[in-house]
Design a protein around this motif. Structure first.
Motif, PDB file in Angstrom:
ATOM      1  N   TYR A   1       0.887  -1.171   0.000  1.00  0.00           N
ATOM      2  CA  TYR A   1       0.000   0.000   0.000  1.00  0.00           C
ATOM      3  C   TYR A   1       0.914   1.206   0.000  1.00  0.00           C
ATOM      4  O   TYR A   1       1.697   1.411   0.939  1.00  0.00           O
ATOM      5  CB  TYR A   1      -0.900   0.015   1.230  1.00  0.00           C
ATOM      6  N   ASP A   2       0.823   2.017  -1.037  1.00  0.00           N
ATOM      7  CA  ASP A   2       1.834   3.060  -1.222  1.00  0.00           C
ATOM      8  C   ASP A   2       1.225   4.406  -1.594  1.00  0.00           C
ATOM      9  O   ASP A   2       1.802   5.161  -2.358  1.00  0.00           O
ATOM     10  CB  ASP A   2       2.833   2.616  -2.298  1.00  0.00           C
ATOM     11  N   GLU A   3       0.072   4.713  -1.018  1.00  0.00           N
ATOM     12  CA  GLU A   3      -0.555   6.007  -1.317  1.00  0.00           C
ATOM     13  C   GLU A   3       0.097   7.141  -0.535  1.00  0.00           C
ATOM     14  O   GLU A   3       0.099   8.288  -0.979  1.00  0.00           O
ATOM     15  CB  GLU A   3      -2.050   5.944  -0.989  1.00  0.00           C
ATOM     16  N   GLU A   4       0.622   6.853   0.674  1.00  0.00           N
ATOM     17  CA  GLU A   4       1.301   7.840   1.502  1.00  0.00           C
ATOM     18  C   GLU A   4       2.481   7.174   2.199  1.00  0.00           C
ATOM     19  O   GLU A   4       2.518   5.952   2.360  1.00  0.00           O
ATOM     20  CB  GLU A   4       0.355   8.423   2.569  1.00  0.00           C
TER      21      GLU A   4
ATOM     22  N   GLN B   1      -4.519   6.571   8.687  1.00  0.00           N
ATOM     23  CA  GLN B   1      -5.162   6.013   7.505  1.00  0.00           C
ATOM     24  C   GLN B   1      -5.528   4.559   7.789  1.00  0.00           C
ATOM     25  O   GLN B   1      -4.682   3.779   8.239  1.00  0.00           O
ATOM     26  CB  GLN B   1      -4.265   6.118   6.273  1.00  0.00           C
TER      27      GLN B   1
ATOM     28  N   GLU C   1      -7.196  -1.234   0.018  1.00  0.00           N
ATOM     29  CA  GLU C   1      -8.049  -0.081  -0.243  1.00  0.00           C
ATOM     30  C   GLU C   1      -8.182   0.777   1.006  1.00  0.00           C
ATOM     31  O   GLU C   1      -8.436   0.265   2.106  1.00  0.00           O
ATOM     32  CB  GLU C   1      -9.440  -0.536  -0.697  1.00  0.00           C
TER      33      GLU C   1
END
Length: 427
Positions: free
Chosen positions: A173-176, A199, A210
């Motif tokens: 998971y690499d959104e932030e 998050q 997700e």
């Protein structure tokens, strides 16, 4: 809500009777170098160990009797300020912000042998990394690598169950950028420190995680977090000067509610890592040491123990207590101080006396805005909320006189209010 919280914080801090309280120091040792994070381990014979992150490596210290501390294993490694340690299936996993990769130590031979096999793991086929800030391992043997030199530094997920010495990549998971995080079941809670967010990520499908929800923590520098055993509450730290420990009702993950904030009255303190055990938080703070907070009522947190591991530092930033580990079977707490070494404590977990309720108009029954509630015998006071609600706690059980006042009203004093340890009194 903030007005009532400020009052609670002041009372909670003033109720602590001494700088060092409810924390008995059993043993201490130094290593001739600065330390960083700490974890614990218990072998098959019940011997207890401190797993110590060092400026120049990693060590395992036998802390079974608490007073005689013997280092039984050491790995010399590259210099770094940051290491983090977790355990799965008798193996220690150590991240570092250096080029070594993930250090994996097989602790199975303990206590019969301290000749332990270890390896450095850097990558599988997809998410090659050599440096990472942090690690968490869930109950299913999934490791979450945070702040690695891959992408934005989110969470790399590794399966440890097939071969503990050779993890298998299963997702990212690499959104932030995540500075730290925890996971349980199919849910990952990440500290997106640079945007100040918690998050919450659905990781039921590790290949397609997700984002479910996110929110700002009070000081917008979300460092670490830990959940209650029933998953209904989350506790966070903000790693900034005058930072806070916040509690949230997360029973509805899509509508989390901030319900209390705690911070020491000491000027300029930076909280670091908090952990949950039996309705208490055990938290490391730079320059004031380690403390215990009663969170049996998460909306009404109160400090009930503290030990200053760095009394020579007068609130001067990033010095002192880095980490604490409270889950050894004996009940001992381990703590690492950057400059002064490894500490072993025997804590006394003490409950506060809780007083909660609301203030209303005698004739109309409507709430009175921002009432003042005074515990006369404690010489303490707090301000209620916009809806007249208040929550406070004290360490001192006894019979109290409670004075209530508000603008435009005559004050009222209620006598004979009994406050008991671990009990809620509603007024």
């Amino acid at each position: 809500m903030r007005n009532i919280l400020l009052g609670i914080l002041m009372l909670a801090f003033c109720s602590a009777s001494a700088q060092n309280s409810n924390m008995e120091l059993l043993g201490k040792t130094t290593f001739g170098q600065n330390l960083n994070d700490i974890w614990g381990y218990t072998d098959e014979d019940g011997n207890e160990y401190a797993l110590v992150g060092k400026h120049y490596g990693f060590g395992i210290v036998d802390v079974t009797d608490g007073t005689t501390l013997n280092e039984v294993f050491n790995v010399f490694d590259e210099q770094t300020t940051w290491r983090d340690i977790k355990v799965w299936n008798n193996h220690a996993y150590v991240t570092c912000e250096c080029s070594s990769g993930l250090l994996i130590v097989d602790m199975t031979p303990l206590p019969q042998s301290s000749s332990l096999n270890y390896t450095y793991w850097k990558s599988g086929d997809t998410f090659e990394f050599s440096s990472a800030h942090n690690i968490f391992i869930d109950e299913n043997g999934v490791a979450y690598i945070f702040g690695a030199n891959v992408g934005k530094g989110g969470a790399i997920m590794l399966d440890l169950t097939q071969d503990p010495m050779d993890p298998v990549e299963i997702g990212i998971y690499d959104e932030e950028y995540f500075h730290d995080g925890v996971a349980r079941g199919d849910t990952l809670w990440g500290g997106a420190v640079y945007i100040g967010d918690v998050q919450v990520v659905d990781v039921s499908d590790k290949a397609e995680p997700e984002l479910m929800s996110s929110w700002k923590t009070p000081n917008a520098f979300t460092h670490n977090m830990w959940f209650s055993d029933d998953n209904n509450y989350l506790f966070t730290t903000d790693e900034v000067t005058n930072g806070s420990i916040a509690s949230y009702d997360v029973s509805n993950i899509f509508n989390p509610k901030e319900i209390d904030i705690w911070q020491p009255q000491d000027t300029g303190i930076i909280p670091h890592n908090t952990h949950f055990i039996n309705d208490f938080l055990v938290t490391s703070h730079y320059t004031i040491g380690i403390n215990i907070i009663d969170v049996k009522r998460p909306n009404n947190m109160i400090e009930t123990g503290r030990y200053d591991t760095s009394p020579s530092y007068n609130y001067e930033g990033f010095h002192g207590c880095w980490g604490a580990y409270p889950w050894l079977p004996s009940g001992k707490i381990l703590a690492t101080d950057i400059e002064t070494g490894l500490y072993v404590f025997q804590p006394t977990y003490e409950r506060g006396c809780y007083l909660e309720g609301g203030v209303t108009d005698q004739h109309t029954g409507t709430p009175i805005f921002f009432p003042t509630i005074e515990l006369i015998e404690d010489s303490s006071s707090l301000t209620g909320s916009l809806t007249g609600e208040y929550a406070t706690a004290t360490l001192n059980a006894g019979v109290y006189s409670i004075k209530v006042s508000a603008d435009g009203y005559y004050s009222k004093t209620i006598t004979g209010v009994v406050l008991q340890k671990g009990q809620l009194t509603q007024l």
